[in-house]
Enzyme design. Structure first.
Site, PDB file in Angstrom:
ATOM      1  N   GLU A 196       1.696  36.344  23.039  1.00  0.00           N
ATOM      2  CA  GLU A 196       0.267  36.105  22.822  1.00  0.00           C
ATOM      3  C   GLU A 196      -0.510  36.940  23.822  1.00  0.00           C
ATOM      4  O   GLU A 196      -0.172  36.947  25.011  1.00  0.00           O
ATOM      5  CB  GLU A 196      -0.118  34.637  23.087  1.00  0.00           C
ATOM      6  CG  GLU A 196       0.507  33.615  22.175  1.00  0.00           C
ATOM      7  CD  GLU A 196       0.076  32.186  22.551  1.00  0.00           C
ATOM      8  OE1 GLU A 196      -0.889  32.003  23.322  1.00  0.00           O
ATOM      9  OE2 GLU A 196       0.725  31.244  22.064  1.00  0.00           O
ATOM     10  N   GLU A 204      -9.925  28.565  15.672  1.00  0.00           N
ATOM     11  CA  GLU A 204      -9.362  27.268  15.277  1.00  0.00           C
ATOM     12  C   GLU A 204     -10.238  26.157  15.860  1.00  0.00           C
ATOM     13  O   GLU A 204     -10.176  25.873  17.055  1.00  0.00           O
ATOM     14  CB  GLU A 204      -7.917  27.150  15.775  1.00  0.00           C
ATOM     15  CG  GLU A 204      -6.987  28.161  15.127  1.00  0.00           C
ATOM     16  CD  GLU A 204      -5.609  28.167  15.765  1.00  0.00           C
ATOM     17  OE1 GLU A 204      -4.832  27.241  15.500  1.00  0.00           O
ATOM     18  OE2 GLU A 204      -5.320  29.085  16.550  1.00  0.00           O
ATOM     19  N   LYS A 254      -8.606  23.034  17.941  1.00  0.00           N
ATOM     20  CA  LYS A 254      -7.742  23.147  19.114  1.00  0.00           C
ATOM     21  C   LYS A 254      -8.298  22.281  20.234  1.00  0.00           C
ATOM     22  O   LYS A 254      -9.505  22.090  20.354  1.00  0.00           O
ATOM     23  CB  LYS A 254      -7.690  24.606  19.597  1.00  0.00           C
ATOM     24  CG  LYS A 254      -6.816  25.488  18.742  1.00  0.00           C
ATOM     25  CD  LYS A 254      -6.417  26.750  19.481  1.00  0.00           C
ATOM     26  CE  LYS A 254      -5.227  26.464  20.384  1.00  0.00           C
ATOM     27  NZ  LYS A 254      -4.714  27.712  20.995  1.00  0.00           N
ATOM     28  N   GLU A 275     -11.375  27.916  24.055  1.00  0.00           N
ATOM     29  CA  GLU A 275     -10.099  27.751  23.368  1.00  0.00           C
ATOM     30  C   GLU A 275     -10.220  27.816  21.832  1.00  0.00           C
ATOM     31  O   GLU A 275      -9.263  28.150  21.146  1.00  0.00           O
ATOM     32  CB  GLU A 275      -9.466  26.423  23.810  1.00  0.00           C
ATOM     33  CG  GLU A 275      -8.008  26.247  23.486  1.00  0.00           C
ATOM     34  CD  GLU A 275      -7.057  27.246  24.154  1.00  0.00           C
ATOM     35  OE1 GLU A 275      -7.441  27.915  25.128  1.00  0.00           O
ATOM     36  OE2 GLU A 275      -5.917  27.350  23.675  1.00  0.00           O
TER      37      GLU A 275
END
Ligand SMILES: *[C@@H]1O[C@H](CO)[C@@H](O)[C@H](O)[C@H]1NC(C)=O
Ligand SMILES: *[C@@H]1O[C@H](CO)[C@@H](O)[C@H](O)[C@H]1NC(C)=O
Ligand SMILES: *[C@@H]1O[C@H](CO)[C@@H](O)[C@H](O)[C@H]1NC(C)=O
Ligand SMILES: *[C@@H]1O[C@H](CO)[C@@H](O)[C@H](O)[C@H]1NC(C)=O
Length: 490
Positions: A269, A320, A323, A331
């Protein structure tokens, strides 16, 4: 005469084609993480098309969901599937569980034409926040999954690894060449590296220059990017001008020091968020990710692995909204694309410095052009306003509000409206979700302004699919009717 000329031309054409193929192959070797913690996900087929249209040829998943793997069938995209940490204990303790997992989540898909290359057993299991919970089970789980893959006849094709957070290695002096594994888990790390080396699997590490900057206000900003630094790190004869290379080579040094100089390194990542923090914005994200893409495409590698192109999976495909924000409000904003597959900024995977751009998702279906906002005559001093905002933000997503975020410029009324709309959209524009004790109302006028986007959600996947089926049926019926009409003509 014609023949030899044609022969020469054909040869020349073959050489050119080969060159083009080689270049295409090298420049397109970029992976991306596909996370699924969203209230509204793109249909899997739309997301796979998005990956292909943009030239991502490797994808990393955090799980092994049937729907996603099914959509990747025959796509030509290489896949790394993941096993969540909460399954590690079971897999470690039972070869039967591992065999069942492989049977259910790998074998069938591989036979169907899904190009699964890696299984990442665990996701950052040695993070200090897990208090050692997975220390005893990660390697045994890796071993059992590997044995199960071998038993299923996939030993040569699918390799087992683990996605590790970058703090499993460190350098006491800060110089990459002093890299070694973290003291408290050094023995375990050596066992894991030995396991990887024996099967030829890569060491997968997640590297986050943004987090370094987020956690340390004195971190030199330019050292986080790839355009040179006013404070380079000089390590023997090597000068590090970006923290990514320094971090990568700290790992390479740790591997060398412990007798494993050739274990491949894959960055599992890496990326930059676009909202939720003063350093999280599209400009910085573009700068970082384009720098990384150019680095990869240059094929130069890092100082300790020159000539070996950096191998990395971007984090991540889309934002997202579900999250956990325990690490920070950023985040939920790691996507190269927004939740709906629209690109956030120009990015070229080809190493041409950003001349290219990203292709948006095709055929995305949105809910109606309707937003939920605070009523004009609402009294802000009422207790229920604050309560409603807390409720909406607790259930939905308000991470674009706050200091130096995309909606940081809103006034108090704007803030309240933002929260209401977020909740309304996450509830599929249900009328009941735009009431808030009579404080809220819907509007067809888009309240977005400047960088602040009041979103319209996409149609929930199940609904979109059934609508497509209905649409398909309608088309078939129309065609039949048309055929009847035509046939009954004179
Ligand atoms: C297959 O993977 C899914 C997703 O991780 C998991 O829920 C399921 O339990 C797995 N199947 C088996 C038999 O382990
Ligand atoms: C780890 O320990 C801390 C402090 O004892 C505790 O607050 C936290 O919940 C623990 N985390 C996990 C994942 O067990
Ligand atoms: C891991 O194993 C060690 C040694 O057997 C034991 O002391 C420790 O409690 C175990 N940790 C966990 C989280 O199970
Ligand atoms: C808007 O909301 C954010 C996040 O809750 C807060 O930090 C900010 O102070 C608010 N702004 C105004 C003007 O109320």
């Amino acid at each position: 005469m014609a023949r030899p000329v044609a022969g020469v031309l054909a040869k020349a054409a073959a050489v050119v084609l080969l060159l083009v193929l080689c270049m295409a192959r090298r420049s397109s070797s970029v992976g991306i993480n596909w996370g699924t913690q969203l209230s509204h996900s793109l249909p899997t087929s739309t997301a796979v098309r998005l990956l292909k249209d943009n030239g991502f040829d490797k994808v990393k998943l955090f799980d092994a969901e049937d729907g996603i793997l099914g959509a990747l069938k025959g796509s030509g995209i290489q896949v790394m599937v993941g096993i969540p940490n909460d399954m590690l204990a079971d897999l470690a303790g039972s070869s039967k569980a591992a065999e069942q997992w492989v049977k259910a989540n790998v074998s069938g898909h591989v036979n169907d034409g899904v190009d699964i290359r890696f299984v990442a057993v665990g996701n950052e299991p040695f993070l200090k926040t897990f208090n050692g919970t997975y220390l005893n089970t990660t390697l045994p789980a890796m071993q059992s999954v590997q044995a199960a893959l071998a038993k299923a006849g996939l030993g040569g094709k699918v390799k087992v690894t683990v996605a590790l957070n970058a703090d499993v290695y460190q350098s006491s002096s800060g110089l990459p060449s002093d890299g070694d594994f973290r003291d408290d888990i050094r023995g375990l790390m050596l066992d894991i590296v030995r396991f990887l080396a024996s099967s030829g699997a890569p060491f997968v590490a997640n590297v986050y220059p943004f987090i370094s900057l987020y956690l340390d206000p004195h971190f030199p900003l330019d050292y986080a990017f790839f355009q040179g630094s006013s404070t380079p790190v000089v390590d023997g004869g090597v000068m590090y001008e970006n923290t990514f290379d320094a971090n990568h080579d700290t790992l390479v040094a740790a591997l060398r020091r412990n007798g494993f100089p050739d274990v491949p390194v894959v960055i599992g990542e890496v990326g930059w968020p676009t909202d939720g923090d003063e350093h999280a914005n599209p400009e910085y994200a573009q700068r970082f990710n384009q720098g990384l893409m150019d680095h990869i495409a240059s094929g130069k590698g890092t100082p300790l692995r020159p000539g070996i192109p950096v191998d990395a999976y971007l984090f991540s495909l889309v934002d997202e909204d579900q999250k956990s924000i325990q690490p920070g409000n950023f985040e939920r904003h790691w996507g190269v694309f927004y939740y709906d597959g629209q690109p956030k900024y120009p990015l070229s995977l080809r190493g041409d410095g950003g001349a290219g751009t990203l292709v948006p998702a095709k055929g995305v279906e949105y809910l109606k052009q309707r937003w939920c906002v605070l009523k004009r005559d609402a009294d802000l001093t009422e207790q229920k306003v604050g309560d409603s905002v807390s409720y909406a933000c607790g259930q939905a997503d308000c991470t674009s509000l706050g200091y130096k975020t995309s909606c940081g410029g809103l006034d108090t009324r704007g803030n309240v409206s933002y929260a209401f709309n977020s909740y309304y959209q996450s509830n599929d524009q249900d009328d009941l979700a735009c009431n808030f004790d009579g404080l809220a109302t819907t509007t067809t006028v888009n309240p977005s302004a400047g960088t602040c986007r009041f979103i319209i959600e996409i149609v929930p996947t199940g609904t979109a699919a059934s609508r497509n089926v209905a649409g398909g049926l309608a088309t078939v019926l129309a065609a039949v009717l048309l055929a009847l009409l035509v046939n009954s003509g004179p």
